[in-house]
Design a protein around this motif. Structure first.
Motif, PDB file in Angstrom:
ATOM      1  N   ASN A  73       2.443  -8.274  -8.349  1.00 41.69           N
ATOM      2  CA  ASN A  73       1.815  -7.006  -7.960  1.00 41.69           C
ATOM      3  C   ASN A  73       2.141  -6.653  -6.516  1.00 41.69           C
ATOM      4  OD1 ASN A  73       0.696  -6.622 -10.479  1.00 41.69           O
ATOM      5  ND2 ASN A  73      -1.227  -7.641  -9.947  1.00 41.69           N
ATOM      6  N   ARG A  77       4.193  -3.404  -5.300  1.00 41.03           N
ATOM      7  CA  ARG A  77       3.636  -2.510  -4.270  1.00 41.03           C
ATOM      8  C   ARG A  77       4.615  -2.337  -3.117  1.00 41.03           C
ATOM      9  NH1 ARG A  77       2.038  -2.493   0.387  1.00 41.03           N
ATOM     10  NH2 ARG A  77       2.162  -4.729   0.697  1.00 41.03           N
ATOM     11  N   GLU A  81       6.380   1.199  -2.128  1.00 39.30           N
ATOM     12  CA  GLU A  81       6.128   1.702  -0.772  1.00 39.30           C
ATOM     13  C   GLU A  81       7.438   1.967  -0.037  1.00 39.30           C
ATOM     14  OE1 GLU A  81       4.635  -0.557   3.118  1.00 39.30           O
ATOM     15  OE2 GLU A  81       3.078  -0.385   1.575  1.00 39.30           O
TER      16      GLU A  81
END
Length: 138
Positions: A73, A77, A81
């Motif tokens: 995860n 992320r 980003e």
């Protein structure tokens, strides 16, 4: 005067035939060029996403305090980003798949799953085997 009218009519007829014919001929070529540009941009975006996924997986490999799901995860992320910072939007599914592919690649290049803590196995030496050149205890 009659001659001028025919010239205008033939000029207008010529334009009415040539413009649609030119459009019909050039439209597929222009569309192919647009698709090629989109494909090139998509390839660049995916190459960048692959690079960021590899970086994220390598960074997460040293974080033994996180679970595997947390590492994945966090890598997803990080990837999303970084792609947004570059102006590219990556779907959640694409990000998960890219990170998973990078993880599998990393795992196989490193010769095993280094994300898990591995304990060495101790093997006792066989006392019946002699070593050429002397004793092992020397």
């Amino acid at each position: 005067m009659f001659n001028g009218t025919i010239d205008y009519a033939s000029g207008i007829s010529f334009l009415l035939i040539v413009i649609p014919a030119t459009y019909r001929l050039l439209h597929p070529l222009i569309q192919a060029k647009i698709n090629t540009e989109k494909n090139a941009q998509t390839k660049q975006e995916m190459a960048l996403a692959d690079h960021y996924a590899q970086v994220a997986v390598a960074e997460m490999a040293v974080m033994a305090n996180l679970s595997k799901a947390d590492r994945k995860n966090e890598a997803v992320r990080f990837l999303m980003e970084k792609m947004l910072q570059r102006g590219f939007a990556v779907s959640d599914g694409t990000a998960h798949a890219t990170v998973e592919a990078a993880y599998q690649d990393y795992k196989h290049q490193m010769g095993g799953d280094i994300h898990t803590i591995q304990t060495p196995t101790h093997v006792a030496a066989d006392p019946d085997v002699s070593v050429p050149g002397g004793d092992l205890n020397d």
